[in-house]
Each structure stands twice: as C-alpha cells, then as structure tokens.
Design an enzyme around this catalytic site. Structure first.
Site: not given
Lengths: 1241, 348
Positions: A425, A621
């Site tokens: 990850d 955003f």
C-alpha cells in the site's frame, strides 16, 4: 462542560463550497419507501431502554474477534485438532490400542497423543487470549454518551446500545455507525477521515439533516426523541437507505449523514450522533471477513510427504498383513507352542483373511512411527518460539510509536523466507502522509536548495568509482567532473567503501527527521526572512504567496504554545502550503463566513499589515476537476481568481500572455517530479467587476437549479471562469516517506524481491511516490495502461444499452492492444539496462482483471521492473493479489496499514499490517505487524531466511528420524512371523518421539543460524535460497528419506548379525529380545542425535544441552526404568546395570552403528563443502577465518556483488545516473584530450 | 499535517498516557531473545574431514582386529541332532515318534577340536521357533510369577490361563512350551557335571520370579506342552524356566542349558546322552546342542570384527580419497570465487 475551551467562529461551509456540499434534494423524491425484507431495522433515538427488549434488542457494541469462548473452547479446539489427518489417525490408533488388536499398551499410544494435542490446544488458547485482550482494549475505549436529562458522561464502547446519543470529540474514532445529528459547525457539517476504511487521505465531508441542526448542545437532548427506520446491517460502505421520523415528519437519510465506525472525526470540535448499528452490525465489522487460515508452502508440501509416508505405511502394512495371513494359514497350524487350535480371531489359521484384516489394523498402528506424531506439535512449538524472537527483536522495535514487531500468527514464519512479490500500500505504509513544502518555481525561477538524495548518492558513488579508477590510470581529468564539488565534500567525510554510501544517507535521513517546522523543509535565503522583495520579480512572488495563503478551505487554529497558528486543512498538501505561506510572512489567521484574513509580516512599511480578502466564491477541489479556485476581492476592490491545480490542467487553461514562464516552469516541474515531489501549478486571473457580476449571476442560477442537470451546469459555469489564467509558478511538496523506505526497498530489490505498489490514491501521486522510492526513475520506460475516455463514448451511445455493450467491448479491446503493445516493446528491447514500469489505474484494472485479459496483464506485469496500480479499490487490491498469487504460483506478501488493505492482506500468502497508525483493522487481519515499512527488510531477510532454513531442515530431519526408527520395526516384524511384535519396549517408543528426539530438533528449529543476522543483511542474495526453495526441494527431501532408510538398515542388520545367536557376554548369556531391543534403541538414539549435530552449524549451550542431554536422558531413563518394579519394566528390569552395561559388545555396537549411520551424510557434506560449496558455506568460512576483517576490500566487493541485479531501487537508480554521467564524461574527456593535443602543434 | 500538530498538542490524551506503556512494550534486551548467544560454529574444513575419517579408521581397525581375535579364540562345538536322534525306521513320521511315549534317549559323540577352557557353556539351539511371536510373547503374567498372592492374575495368559477352573502357575504359552530335552555328558565314561545354577540373570531370580511361588496345575490340562516343573521348588530356583521365559529376539536362538566347569582337551571325545523330548518336528525346526567357551566379547561371531574393519577401512579410504582429491584440486577456504554470484554472474 462540553463546549468550553474552544471559541470558534461559526461557519456555514455550505455557503462556500460549490461541489462537495451539494444538499441532497430531499423534496424531490421524499422519504425512501422502506418496504420489503432487508429494511426492518427500527431505531428509537435517545431511548436505548426500548432496545433492551426483543424484538429491538440489537447486539451490543461489544466486538469479538476471538475464535473461542470458555464454553466452546474445549469442543471446538478438540475438533480443530482432530481435523488434521495425522492427529485423526493417531486418535484412531489410540482408541484401537484399547483393544487386543494393538501391538502396544494403550498408554504408550494415548500419552503422546494427549501430550501433543494438549500442547497444541494450549497454544490456541494462548493466541485466543491475546486476541481477547486486544478486543478488550477496543471495547473499553470511552465515549461520551447521553445519560438522560441532558447530561453526558463517559462510558466504555462496549456499553453503547442502539439508540444512544453520543458525542464524539475531535480526533476520536466513531464508536459505532452513527447518524450525524449536528456538529460544532452551524450547518451541521463535519469532516471525517476514512483512511481506515478506504485508504483515502483527503477528508470527507458529512452533513446532518436540516431538521436536527438545532440540537447543538447537551441540554437539547433532554427531550429529544425520533425514530429511524432503515436497512438491515450490511457490508456496503457507500450506501445507506433509511428514514428519520422526527416531529411527525419523515426525512430521508442518505450516506452523507452516516458516520461509520472506525473512521475519525477531523477538523470539527465535536458532533452529536445517534447510534444505528453497533458492534458486529456496523458496516466495518460486516465488511471484515474471517481471516482465512493460511498455511505456508512448506507445510503444504509437508502434507504431500505425509501422504507419501501414509502410502508407504499402508503399503508395508499390507505387505505385513499379507505375510501374516500366509504365515497364519500355512505355518501356524504347525506351531503347536501357540496352541493354534485354541485361538481367537486375531490368530486363527482357519480364518486367515479375517486375521489378516485384524492384523492390518495392528500393522497400521505399529508402523505409525513412520509418521512423526510429534511433528505438528514440534513445529508449532518451534514456530511459537520463533515468533517470540520476532516479537522480541529490538531491531524491529519502533521507538517513536513504541511498537515492537508482532507475529500474530506464528504458522507463517518460514513463508517469510520465500517471498517473491511484495504488494504494498502507499499511504501510511511507504509514506507517512505528511507533506513538506520543499521547492517552488516562481516566475520561471526555481527556489529551494534541498538536493535530492539520488543526486548526492550518485555523486558520491562516482567519486568512489573514479578514485578507484584513478589509482589504476592516473590521468583522469578530475576537474571536468560535473559533480566535483560534491565529490570533494564527500571524500573528506566518506571512506573508500561504496557501501557506506547507504549509511551516510541513512544518517542524513535521521538528521532530517526533526525538521524545524512540520510541513516545511524549504531552504533558500532568497525567499526567507522577507528577502523575496529584493528579487527581480517580487510582484510575482507576492502573488504566489497570496495564492498559497488564500486558495484553500482550511481553518486556522491558534496554538497557545507557539503563538502562531495551526491549520485544519482538507488535505495535507493544503496544510503544507499554509505553513509555507506563514513562514514566508503571509500568515493566514482568521476565517469568517465571507472573508479570509492575512497578516503580512514583510510589507513595504516594515510593520505587519493585516489584510482582509473577501471570498466571493469557492470552486472546490474534486478529483475530476483536479483544481480548485477562489474568487476573492481585496481591500482595493480588485477581484482576483486564484487557482491551483495539476499542471496539465492549469497549462491548458492559460491565456496567451499568461504563458511567459510556461517553458521554464514545466522544466522545473519535470525536475521536481523526477525526484518524487508532488507538484501543483499556481495561476491567477484578474477579473473586472462587471465581468464577475455577469458570471456570478449565472453561477447563482446554476447553484439554485434543482434537478439532475445541476452538477453539470455548475461545472460548466465554473469552467467558464477558470480560463485565461496567468501562470505564476509551481509548488513542489515532498510527500514524506517513512523513515528508511527507499533504503529498504533498495535492499529488498537486491534480495531479488519484486515490489508492486497498490494505492487508492491518484495516479500522479502514485507516480511521484514511485519516483521518491526509486521504484521509478527517469530513464525507465513507463507503460501506462489507461482506459480511453469512456465518458465520450458513452455519451454518444447513451441511448441504447446494446451500443453501450459494444463500447465496453471496445474499451476492452483497446486495453488488450495496450497490453500487447507493452509486451511487444519489452520483447524488442535490446538494452540490458532498460527497465520498464507498468502504471495502471483502477478503472482499467477492472477490465484487466477480467478472465480473458488477466493473463496478458500478468505476463506484462511480471516483465516490468516495477508495477504501480493506482485508484484501486480494496477489492481490486485483493484481486490483484490473488492474480499474482495464483498466476505466478509464487509467494506473495501484502503490506498495508488501513482497512482498505484488509482484503489484500488476507488474500496474500503473508499479510503484514503497519501498527504505527491508530486504526487496527489491517493489523487485526494481518499475520505479522510491524511499526514501520523499513522493518520489513529485517523481517524477511533475517527472520524469514532463518525461519525458512530452520523449518525446512527440521522437517527433513523429522522424516529422517522417523523413517530410520519406524522401518526397523518393520524389519523386525518380518522376523516374528509378521505377528506385529515390536522389538522395543512400549516405553522406549513412547519416549522416542516425545522426549528423546524432540528437544534437539526443536533446538535446531529455534536456534539454528547458518549465518549471523549481519551477514544476512549484508548479503541479500542469500535470501534467494528461500524463494528458490533450495532447502526443501524433493531432491533434498528424498535424500533425507534415503538417509533414513539407510540408517534403519544399518541399525537393524548390524544389530541382528552381531546379536545373532551366540553369547553376547563373557558370562555366556545370550541376548533376549529386551537386550536386543534396548541395544538397537541405543544405536538409534546415538545415530539420530549425531546426525542432528552434524546438520547444525550453530551450537550454543542450548543445542549442546539438548543434543547430548537427549543421549544422556536415554541412559538415565534406561537406568531408572530398570530400577523400577519388574511389573512395570518387564524384561527390561535392570537391563542396563545387569545385562548391557557390563557387556563390551553393547558399547562397541553403539559406536559402530552410530558411525556407520552418519558416514554417508558426513561424506556427502564434506564432499559438497570441499568442492561445491554453497554460498553460506563460503561465508561461514570467511567468517571463521576472520577474512572479512583481514581483507576488507574483498569483503565489501563481495557484498556489493551479492546483490541481485535489480532494475528498481536506489542503487539501480544511482547506477543509471552514473552510466549517464560517465557517458558525458567520456565525451568531455575525448574532447579535452583533443584540445590538449592541439596547442603544442 | 497541521491538524496532526494540533491533535498532538491539543488532544494529548492518547500521547499523555503512552510513555509508561511504551516502556512496557519495549522488548527487554537479552542475548537470548536477540539470538546473540555465544555459539561455536564449527565448520567442516578438509583438514577436519580428513582427520575425522583418519581418526575413525585408526580407532575402528584395532577394535575390529581385537574383536576378530576374540571371536577366533572361542571354541564352539555344534551338534545338530533333531534327525539323527530319531531311529531310522521312524524318520518317516517323526511327529508320531516324538508324540509317542517310547524311550527317546539318544546318544551322541562330540570331538573337541581345540582345548576348551572352563567354563564351557552348554546351549540348546532351536530353529524356526517363533518365540518372538506376538501371541507367544504376550502370553505370560509377570505379576503371577513374582508373588504367590497374584496367583489368579492370569488374564494375559490366554489360552493357557487355567486348567479345570483353577489358575495355572506359571501360566501362559511361554511357560507351557518349556523346552524339555535334557543332556548329560561324559568323558571317558566319567560323568561331566553340568552346573545348572547361575545360568539365568540374577535379577530375574531375585526379583522377577518369586521364591514363594510354586508351580500349580502346570501341564495338567488336556494339552501337554513342554517340560514339567518340580512342584516342590519355587520358581526362583527353576532356572531353566527363567531362561526360557526370556523370549528370544529371533526365530533362531540359543539358550543357556548349563555350564561345564572343567577344561576339555583337544581331540577328546565327549559322550552326550540326551533325551529327545521336545517337539520341533511339527514345524521342521532344527535342534542343536552347542558347547562353547566365551571371550570378553561373548561367543563366536566374526561379524562385529568384520564390520569394524569394513567401516574402518572405508573411512581410511575416504580420508585418502579426500586427501588425494584435495591435493589435486584444492579450494582455498573462504575463497569468494566459489560464491554463486561469482561462479554464475548472470544467473541471479
């Protein structure tokens, strides 16, 4: 009291946010119709008492991950134990030993089994106890809960019931799945960090229903009641269907009001919520799958050996029972001394078949010694001890978080030594999710002095190479080297060894560990301390800083200690910008509903000036837009649009005269990107009052539209505004890697491991991290597999489903093409140094993982040096892991820290959780947990290597010793008319596996070290012995079995011939069965213990004690057994003292047999070591003769050679850089020599 | 990131409580847990290997020679008599002969090949007799043999446990099938006494066979097995039984019959008068009478010596072979050029 301490401007974020706070259209479709099954749950808010009775008695918030409880432990654990074939076999044998069929006494069958099973169960109990303690820790966390009459008090989590109203404070985890009622913000918004659930780092916004907004303080809950009807517990994280009945009105609840357990409240001082799902009902628990029980490759292979031995066992049992039947039928009638006419079914000459069948059972029990009963339990004991060593390793203890490494399941230790592919990850694993402002480019000038690690290292290595080169050929023009300055520096503080390079970098790393200001590691005096105003383009710089300070959605928070402000930002990048702006002298200190206030320290007047900027609009955003803008009006009335976003997006939107710095900025952006920095471009646009008001009216119109088109309209309007921008510059933020990550990746790559990164993050971020970790480098060929714009296609094909299917097909074909092209490219590549990197996103991956494409995808991926998958869902992570695991058949290791990694962790052969973070899901699901990624190196290269070798040697030896012992029983039986009589006393056999040979083999499994841990780390190539399975291949296994066969033959036939019929003592006595048995057994004990001593290469006092102690124990036992009552010892009464010890032949047979048994192995080993030594043999010798200290040059040379050829990692990158520099050098050198030749003429 | 700063300074709760826990979680240093215990790491260098093989051969060859010499010193006379002791006319149906009640006395003449020093051990050797058969081995009661109180403890003795409802002492097939050939020896018409005392293990006499246990109901049943026992003597003095009860490991076995405690000179003839009672004819078993002296190693068996010489020789050969090969193709110890990455640089 609840709200004390924090005085905060009340904010209504919903007025500011454009996209993410879209109020759901409640009016449009009204409350959900909740009919049918699956929607039966009713929650009476604030009336937990109602939920104490049926049918509303939902489970409590107590969670349990344990396998057993006190009542179920015994039956369940026993069941578990006897699911193992071997144990079942021994159980049957033990039961049958109570019947006359048994060749031994019952106790000699039952005792070892009870011992073995008891030990395994004790281990289970211990592990479950640990799990229980961990659960208790979670269950006893405290949360504030409404106790009635508007009073809140703390209660442990496990006491929470459905319907409770809880108050969750900032940075706390949600206790259960909650319905958000209200928050500290006026409009009921709160920020939630869902990293534990999906691994995404940016904060999510949740908002409460309008109706519950008035419930803002504790007292408001005094008389609050409501009823929730909703879906039943289910694992779907992103959906929720339910209605709130409040004040005789029904309101629809959707996922944006649901706060999920194990996510965390951020940037909001508190929220109130009603508990809907508790404990096992909560979505995260519903998501958690039972961790699959994993078995290591070695153990799976061991099963085959056991099957093989079972076959052998059945075979010789058949031989023996056929032999018995024949003997019984044809010969036994003549054996009058057995009274054949008087027999039971067991020995009935008239029913040979029946007797044969009975004998088969006897034989199966008798030859059970071929299958080591103590194998499983010994392996378990060994693994638990190995796990303790892993847990206790101080080198894997993280001082910062105080977490040691933890082997949560001990049955995969040896698998650690065989890993081929690591799937990692990103966030929280490779990076620590901390952003530091590192560099910037303003108006085409790059600021920021920090040089990347790679540049430094390459220069240093060059220096080394050249100085070595120098000593050989003295005339290299040193002054021509580009990196001379750096090199000189490095030479002074840097020895000859190139390996030290890494240590230098590590130490540098440590030095950097505590930056002066968190989030800011920028060094450039040109901009610091107000010096920027002296720069030529001060205007642009001013604008740049203002954009940093204004274009965000953060809230300042005064910090009492430092007197400055901390910022609560949606993403860590934003926080870093604000800190940077503050450090540059533009301190954002206050936000109101309409304005942002900034204190400018270095103004022309010399005094700090406070400025107010009106925020007119905020275009926030989103991952689709990849940019955010604010429209502000300064004190002079000037309206500005300030925009930051991904460079590609911004560059597309520049006006003609806004592109002055485009070229230089994009060059800088490339440089930053190469060193692994996250970049954003900043731009602005001046707006005229009129222009703005025209746009704004349209914007408001769009905002107030109701209906499906609203989103599209808003986006379109925003688009209109965000154009004709003027580029100011770019920022480069360092996504702080965890300590030692690049070094660790480098080492792992050198050990021959492949590393894949699977991240939920965006592609750009993932690629940046790829660069930062040296998984990617500049001259690597990146193969990006993406889907073509499906949106476009889909729009054309909106009408018919059929067409949609066709486009789906088209997308697939397109991906296939890309995959094939990639493969083609790799095949055609001639340059041996060329490396490929595969980057793929989640959407594409969903196609690539389909049945028909996945093999192409896999074959492409395994041919690439590094693979990065971005925007992958947790499920895809698991699927990729499965693909690698099953497609390549190699051992995979998944490492991650969040709940989104759980699937991958469980799917992989080994799952590793990072325990530094607070969420526990990954750790709970993992097999091992470590505090930092960098500990992976030691875990694999040291512990994995050791454990693999230990377990492999141990199992081989186990089979050896049991074959050596078990077959002697068979040979002897052939001499007893196949009657099933054993030559050994029952007690000898009982002790053989349980005591006499178990401790030495356990000490081998626990303490053996072929080479020390330092050497393991220094010679990563040694790790490859594991993935290549050098120590547990069939050749070796059968070799050991053959050795067992040989030993059994030697033991039996030497003894047989020596004790044939004559007297064995000077006193004329002949040897009876007890004497022969005891002697043979002595020989076996000596032979197998000498054998294990030969296989060991590392003797501490423990091994000495166990190996030689076992032999002594045997004599001691024989002595004591002989001294016990003759009723117990039978014919073995006083056998050692009276019969054997005074007989010289007893001792000489022991010597003879022990030597003869070990001769072939010794010869084999000597031959191998002398003429064909393995790597660890040579290293042992080097260490033994201390050659490493005498000839350090050789030692370091070998260490660097021992690395696997790697195309990723730091070293590879340095090498690539050197190749590049050397190329340049060559050119310069040749041109220089031409120059030097010319003048004289 | 700032939010983190805020949380660590503002929240405090978690961090504040952690330091003591941190310390408790920190693994304690010990050389054991860090796997750093001092260890000797012997490695097999050619020097070691060669000298180990040499050592073995130097130890083994003398032992082998000594064993062989000891075995050669033993004088053994073996006389197989099961066929010759049946009158020639009865040999067609040996079984019938042995089961009949006629006089089965048989005399044999043995010639002493070499001087035999006393004590000379007299053995009987049976062949193809499965004393190690599981049914046979189990059929005994150590409790009963040891103590008269346990007379009724005959559960293990099946099928020879009782006779007419009364327990048999000693019970079981082993005792029941007791060998009953007898030998008497004479030299020049002078009787040679066979000492039958001390042929069993002392511990057996003193601890395993009770001195208050007298044979009862022995061989009283319908089936007659082997020898009868003197009912007036306790079992601890019936040494033939004690020896017989030590079941042999192999179907061919010798058991001690007695000792002749005079020297026998070479070429002397010895007359043996034997009662050929024991039935080995039904299973074609051989019967042999063995007279043997012993050495320090026991009876006559060359195998031990040969085995020692073989292993010793093999080790000598191995050490020589290693020396030669090592001289021809020596490898410097710790020579890095033997490391896999140097042998096969591309291979990994």
């Amino acid at each position: 009291m609840p709200r004390a301490g924090r005085i905060r401007e009340k904010l209504r974020w919903s007025n500011l946010y454009t996209f993410s706070c879209l109020r759901p259209n409640v009016l449009e479709d009204g409350p959900h119709s909740l009919q049918g099954p699956g929607f039966s749950r009713i929650v009476y808010c604030n009336q937990p008492r109602v939920h104490q009775k049926k049918p509303l008695n939902y489970p409590s918030n107590y969670i349990s991950t344990t396998k057993y409880n006190i009542i179920t432990f015994l039956p369940k654990a026993i069941f578990e134990q006897f699911r193992r074939v071997a144990n079942m076999y021994f159980l049957m044998a033990a039961i049958l030993s109570l019947t006359p069929v048994a060749p031994f006494s019952a106790v000699s069958m039952i005792a070892p089994l009870a011992f073995v099973v008891g030990l395994s169960m004790a281990k289970e109990a211990l592990e479950d106890w640990r799990r229980f303690m961990q659960d208790m820790k979670v269950n006893s966390r405290k949360v504030s809960i409404h106790k009635g009459d508007g009073i809140f008090g703390y209660k442990p989590w496990q006491k929470i019931r459905v319907g409770d109203v809880v108050r969750v404070e900032k940075d706390q985890f949600f206790t259960a799945d909650l319905l958000l009622l209200s928050s500290s913000y006026d409009d009921g918004i709160c920020y939630v960090e869902t990293m534990n659930l999906d691994g995404e780092t940016n904060l999510k916004i949740k908002r409460s229903l309008e109706v519950t907004l008035p419930l803002v303080d504790d007292l408001a809950f005094k008389n609050f009641t409501a009823k929730i009807r909703c879906e039943d517990p289910n694992p779907n994280l992103y959906t929720f269907v339910g209605n709130l009945e409040y004040d005789h009105q029904v309101y629809a609840i959707d996922p944006s009001q649901i706060l999920l357990r194990d996510s965390k409240l951020r940037n909001t001082s508190y929220v109130y919520g009603v508990v809907i799902f508790t404990g096992p009902d909560s979505k995260v628990m519903q998501n958690s799958t039972k961790s699959p029980s994993k078995r290591s490759t070695i153990e799976r292979k061991m099963d085959y050996i056991i099957y093989f031995l079972f076959t052998l066992l059945v075979l010789i049992s058949l031989i023996s029972s056929i032999g018995f039947a024949v003997k019984t039928k044809f010969e036994m009638p003549d054996w009058w001394y057995l009274q054949p006419q008087n027999t039971t079914n067991l020995y009935d000459p008239t029913k040979p078949a029946l007797s044969g069948i009975f004998h088969l059972v006897t034989a199966l029990i008798l030859y059970g010694y071929l299958i080591p009963i103590s194998l499983y339990v010994s392996i378990e004991v060994v693994k638990v001890l190995q796990a303790t060593f892993i847990n206790q390793d101080l080198h894997m203890y993280d001082e910062e978080t105080g977490n040691p490494a933890q082997a949560r399941t001990s049955n995969l230790n040896e698998e650690l030594g065989q890993v081929d592919t690591i799937l990692s990850d990103k966030t929280g694993t490779l990076t620590c999710n901390q952003m530091d402002f590192f560099k910037c480019s303003i108006a085409g000038v790059s600021y920021g002095m920090g040089s990347s690690e790679v540049e430094i290292a390459a220069a240093k290595k060059m220096a080394f190479d050249i100085s070595e080169h120098n000593s050989e050929m003295s005339s290299v023009p040193m002054h021509n080297i580009k990196a001379r300055g750096l090199m000189e520096n490095s030479r002074s503080n840097f020895g000859v060894s190139e390996i030290e390079l890494e240590t230098v970098i590590t130490s540098k790393d440590e030095k950097d560990q505590k930056p002066m200001i968190k989030g800011f590691s920028f060094e450039d005096s040109r901009l610091m301390g107000g010096n920027w105003s002296k720069e030529p383009n001060a205007d642009a710089i001013l604008l740049f800083f203002r954009i940093l300070a204004l274009c965000h959605t953060a809230i300042p928070e005064p910090n009492e200690e430092t007197g400055s402000f901390n910022y609560e930002a949606e993403s860590p990048d934003e926080g870093a910008f604000l800190v940077a702006a503050r450090e540059f002298g533009f301190e954002f200190y206050r936000r109101t509903q309409t304005s942002v206030f900034i204190r400018e320290r270095y103004s022309s007047s010399g005094h700090p000036i406070e400025r107010e900027f009106k925020v007119l609009n905020l275009l926030d955003f989103s991952s689709k837009r990849k940019r955010m803008s604010v429209i502000v009006q300064d004190e002079d009335g000037q309206i500005l649009l300030l925009c930051k976003g991904a460079d590609s997006i911004i560059f597309d939107r520049l006006s003609k005269d806004g592109r002055i710095y485009e070229e230089s900025t994009s060059r800088h952006l490339n440089e930053y990107g190469e060193t692994g920095l996250r970049t954003l471009a900043l731009a602005y646009r001046k707006l005229k009052e009129s222009e703005y008001s025209v746009w704004n009216s349209e914007f408001i119109k769009a905002k107030t539209t109701i209906g499906a088109d609203r989103d599209a309209m808003l986006e379109q309007v925003s688009d209109m505004m965000e154009k004709d921008l003027i580029l100011v510059g770019a920022t480069a933020v360092e996504d702080k890697l965890q300590k030692g990550v690049p070094q660790c990746i480098d080492k792992l790559a050198q050990a021959g491991l492949k590393i894949w990164v699977l991240t939920g993050d965006k592609m750009e971020t993932a690629i940046n991290i790829g660069f930062a970790c040296s998984l990617l480098r500049q001259c690597m060929k990146q193969i990006c597999i993406t889907t073509m714009n499906t949106d476009l296609l889909a729009q054309d094909a909106k009408k018919a489903l059929l067409v949609f299917l066709i486009t789906d097909q088209a997308v697939k074909e397109n991906i296939l093409m890309q995959l094939i092209n990639g493969l083609q490219m790799i095949k055609l590549e001639k340059d041996p140094h060329a490396a490929f990197a595969l980057v793929i996103d989640g959407k594409t991956l969903s196609y690539a993982l389909e049945e028909d494409l996945k093999h192409q995808f896999l074959s492409l991926a395994v041919n690439c040096a590094s693979v990065i998958c971005c925007r992958v869902s947790p499920k895809q992570k698991a699927l990729v892991t499965r693909l690698v695991k099953e497609g390549t058949g190699k051992t995979t290791l998944a490492i991650g820290d969040g709940a989104n990694d759980v699937g991958m962790i469980q799917e992989a052969d080994i799952g590793i959780g990072i325990s530094g973070v607070e969420g526990m899901q990954a750790v709970m699901a993992s097999d091992f947990s470590i505090a930092q990624f960098r500990f992976l190196e030691r875990l694999l290269v040291v512990h994995g290597h050791w454990c693999y070798k230990r377990i492999a040697q141990m199992i081989c030896y186990f089979f050896y010793k049991n074959i050596a012992f078990g077959l002697t029983l068979f040979y002897f039986e052939a001499y007893t008319g196949f009657s099933g009589q054993s030559v050994y006393d029952d007690w000898y056999m009982l002790l053989f596996n349980v005591i006499l040979t178990s401790l030495p083999v356990i000490s081998l499994g626990v303490f053996e070290q072929d080479v020390s841990s330092e050497v393991c780390l220094q010679f990563p190539a040694l790790y490859q012995q594991g993935p290549r399975n050098v120590f547990f291949d069939w050749y070796r296994i059968f070799g050991w079995m053959a050795n067992g066969l040989y030993s059994s033959l030697i033991v039996f036939f030497l003894n047989l011939n020596i004790f044939y019929d004559q007297a064995f003592r000077a006193g004329g006595q002949t040897a009876d069965m007890a004497a022969v048995g005891a002697t043979m057994f002595t020989c076996i004990i000596w032979a197998v213990n000498c054998q294990i001593a030969l296989t060991m290469s590392h003797f501490t006092w423990i091994q000495h004690l166990f190996v030689w102690g076992s032999i002594c124990t045997w004599y001691l036992f024989l002595l004591l057994y002989g001294l016990s009552s003759p009723i117990i010892s039978g014919n073995s009464f006083q056998i050692l003292v009276e019969a054997l010890a005074p007989a010289p032949i007893y001792w000489s047979v022991t010597l003879l047999v022990a030597v003869a048994c070990n001769l072939p192995y010794l010869a084999h080993l000597s031959f191998q070591r002398s003429f064909n030594p393995m790597d660890h043999h040579v290293i042992q010798e080097i260490k033994y003769y201390k050659k490493d200290t005498e000839d350090q040059h050789m030692w370091t040379r070998e260490r660097s050679k021992a690395r696997q050829k790697t195309k990723i990692g730091f070293t590879a990158r340095v090498d690539a850089k050197i190749r590049q520099l050397k190329g340049k050098l060559q050119k310069k050198y040749s041109s220089l020599s031409v120059q030097t030749i010319i003048p004289p003429s | 990131m700032n939010s983190n700063v805020a949380s660590s300074s503002g929240g405090g709760g978690v961090d504040g409580s952690s330091p003591p826990r941190r310390n408790s979680k920190r693994p304690k240093y010990s050389r054991f847990t860090q796997q750093e215990l001092p260890a000797c790491k012997p490695i097999l260098t050619p020097k070691w290997v060669i000298s180990a093989f040499m050592l073995v051969s130097f130890v083994f060859i003398p032992i082998g020679v000594a064993s062989l010499l000891a075995s050669r010193d033993v004088v053994e006379i073996v006389d197989r008599y099961e066929t010759v002791c049946i009158p020639e006319d009865k040999r067609a149906d040996k079984l019938n002969y042995i089961q009949s009640t006629e006089n089965k006395t048989c005399s044999r003449t043995l010639i002493v090949p070499k001087r035999m020093k006393q004590p000379i051990y007299v053995y009987y050797q049976l062949d193809n007799f499965y004393q190690n058969h599981r049914r046979y081995v189990k059929s005994r009661s150590d409790e009963q043999l040891r103590d008269s109180k346990n007379e009724n403890d005959t559960s293990a003795c099946d099928p020879e446990d009782d006779s007419n409802g009364l327990p048999v002492v000693p019970c079981g097939l082993i005792a029941w099938s007791l060998f009953n050939d007898t030998y008497s020896f004479s030299r020049n018409n002078q009787n040679l006494t066979v000492n039958k005392k001390g042929i069993s293990w002392k511990s057996d006499r003193e601890h395993k066979f009770g001195n208050d246990v007298y044979p009862k109901n022995f061989q009283n049943g319908t089936l007659r097995g082997g020898a009868l026992l003197n009912t007036t003597q306790p079992l601890s003095e019936q040494e033939d039984l004690i020896v017989w009860m030590r079941t042999a490991a192999l179907p061919t076995f010798r058991k001690l019959y007695g000792k002749i405690e005079v020297d026998l000179e070479a070429n002397e003839t010895i007359q043996v008068t034997l009662q050929n009672n024991y039935n080995t004819y039904s299973f074609d078993g051989k019967k042999k009478l063995v007279l043997s002296t012993t050495s320090w190693l026991g009876g006559k068996n060359d195998f031990l010596g040969i085995a020692y010489l073989t292993i010793g020789g093999l080790c000598f050969f191995l050490s020589m072979a290693f020396t030669v090969v090592y001289l021809v193709k020596p490898r410097r110890l710790g020579d890095p050029s033997y490391l896999s990455w140097n042998i096969n640089p591309a291979g990994h």
